[in-house]
Design an enzyme around this catalytic site. Structure first.
Site, PDB file in Angstrom:
ATOM      1  CD  GLU A  99       2.141  -7.462   4.408  1.00 54.13           C
ATOM      2  OE1 GLU A  99       3.297  -7.630   4.974  1.00 54.13           O
ATOM      3  OE2 GLU A  99       1.283  -6.808   4.969  1.00 54.13           O
ATOM      4  CG  HIS A 153       4.198  -0.007   2.160  1.00 54.71           C
ATOM      5  ND1 HIS A 153       4.701   0.591   2.957  1.00 54.71           N
ATOM      6  CD2 HIS A 153       2.966   0.696   1.499  1.00 54.71           C
ATOM      7  CE1 HIS A 153       3.622   1.662   3.151  1.00 54.71           C
ATOM      8  NE2 HIS A 153       2.779   1.659   2.483  1.00 54.71           N
ATOM      9  NE  ARG A 204      16.954   2.868  12.758  1.00 52.07           N
ATOM     10  CZ  ARG A 204      17.938   3.450  13.769  1.00 52.07           C
ATOM     11  NH1 ARG A 204      18.387   2.743  14.888  1.00 52.07           N
ATOM     12  NH2 ARG A 204      18.419   4.594  13.616  1.00 52.07           N
ATOM     13  CB  VAL A 246       9.767   6.995   2.370  1.00 54.42           C
ATOM     14  CG1 VAL A 246       8.900   5.965   3.123  1.00 54.42           C
ATOM     15  CG2 VAL A 246      10.739   7.434   3.315  1.00 54.42           C
ATOM     16  CG  ASP A 247       6.997   3.027   1.702  1.00 56.63           C
ATOM     17  OD1 ASP A 247       7.504   2.170   2.037  1.00 56.63           O
ATOM     18  OD2 ASP A 247       6.299   3.666   2.781  1.00 56.63           O
ATOM     19  CG  ASP A 258      13.790   4.853  -4.710  1.00 59.59           C
ATOM     20  OD1 ASP A 258      13.193   4.935  -3.651  1.00 59.59           O
ATOM     21  OD2 ASP A 258      12.898   5.115  -5.781  1.00 59.59           O
ATOM     22  CD  GLU A 259      19.954   7.898  -2.534  1.00 60.05           C
ATOM     23  OE1 GLU A 259      19.619   9.037  -2.267  1.00 60.05           O
ATOM     24  OE2 GLU A 259      20.906   7.437  -2.791  1.00 60.05           O
ATOM     25  CB  SER A 262       4.451 -12.770   9.800  1.00 62.40           C
ATOM     26  OG  SER A 262       4.210 -11.669   9.235  1.00 62.40           O
ATOM     27  CG  ASN A 263       6.021 -10.376   5.077  1.00 64.43           C
ATOM     28  OD1 ASN A 263       5.460 -11.214   4.184  1.00 64.43           O
ATOM     29  ND2 ASN A 263       5.427  -9.090   5.651  1.00 64.43           N
TER      30      ASN A 263
END
Length: 200
Positions: free
Chosen positions: A173, A108, A90, A143-144, A140-141, A12-13
């Protein structure tokens, strides 16, 4: 600028971005390719209906690095300038992030740094948060974690359920992602530490 969109579900985004490009409210870019790790992802079918190349690259049964190498190669083949994660479920490895350093955006469904990870809307609801929302950020490396470009807030109503809250966050969003892309594509910003600062 050529965009590459990664998704794992209904997309949807992705549709919100594609609609903004189609109606002229998001200029200066096109979607070069849509990729998914799941062959049956609904977003792939939508992309094909719109005449956008859509490719499934399954990661099932192969090492993550090998799967991501195929994803990277496909994005480079399509000369993608910016990667947009739109419900891609992922976690990207450093290998992928280094291939598109500072050129990956994610959305997010929480006001980061609150409620990172999966089921963020449910987390916010169960925690009793009064304000929820969504965040578009560079990847970046961690998460979130990357530099925040844009956030939109959603009040948590007493009558909400986790499901109704998630629906209202999703609505925001769909406005936030195209707006964040407009900001990034303009190039009229600097990054100082963790702060995204718009230039007039």
């Amino acid at each position: 600028m050529k965009l590459g969109v990664l998704l794992s579900g209904r997309g949807s985004n992705f549709v919100a971005i594609a609609d903004a490009i189609a109606d002229g409210s998001l200029e200066g870019c096109s979607i070069a390719v849509v990729l998914s790790n799941l062959p049956d992802a609904g977003g792939l079918a939508i992309a094909r209906e719109r005449g956008i190349e859509a490719i499934a690259i399954s990661g099932k049964g192969i090492p993550r690095e090998e799967h991501e190498a195929k994803m990277i190669a496909t994005l480079l083949e399509h000369e993608v300038d910016l990667v947009c994660l739109a419900g891609y479920m992922r976690i990207l490895t450093p290998q992928f992030i280094r291939a598109f350093q500072n050129r990956i955006l994610n959305i997010h469904p929480s006001l980061l740094p609150s409620f990172p990870g999966t089921h963020a809307q449910q987390q916010a609801f169960e925690y009793g948060a009064k304000i929820a929302g969504c965040t578009v950020h560079f990847v970046d490396e961690e998460v979130d974690h990357g530099v925040i470009v844009l956030q939109r807030a959603v009040a948590v109503e007493d009558t909400d359920t986790a499901e109704t809250l998630a629906e209202r966050i999703l609505h925001e969003e769909h406005a936030a992602y195209p707006e964040a892309l407009r900001r990034v594509l303009s190039g009229a910003y600097t990054v100082e530490g963790r702060r995204y600062i718009a230039r007039s």
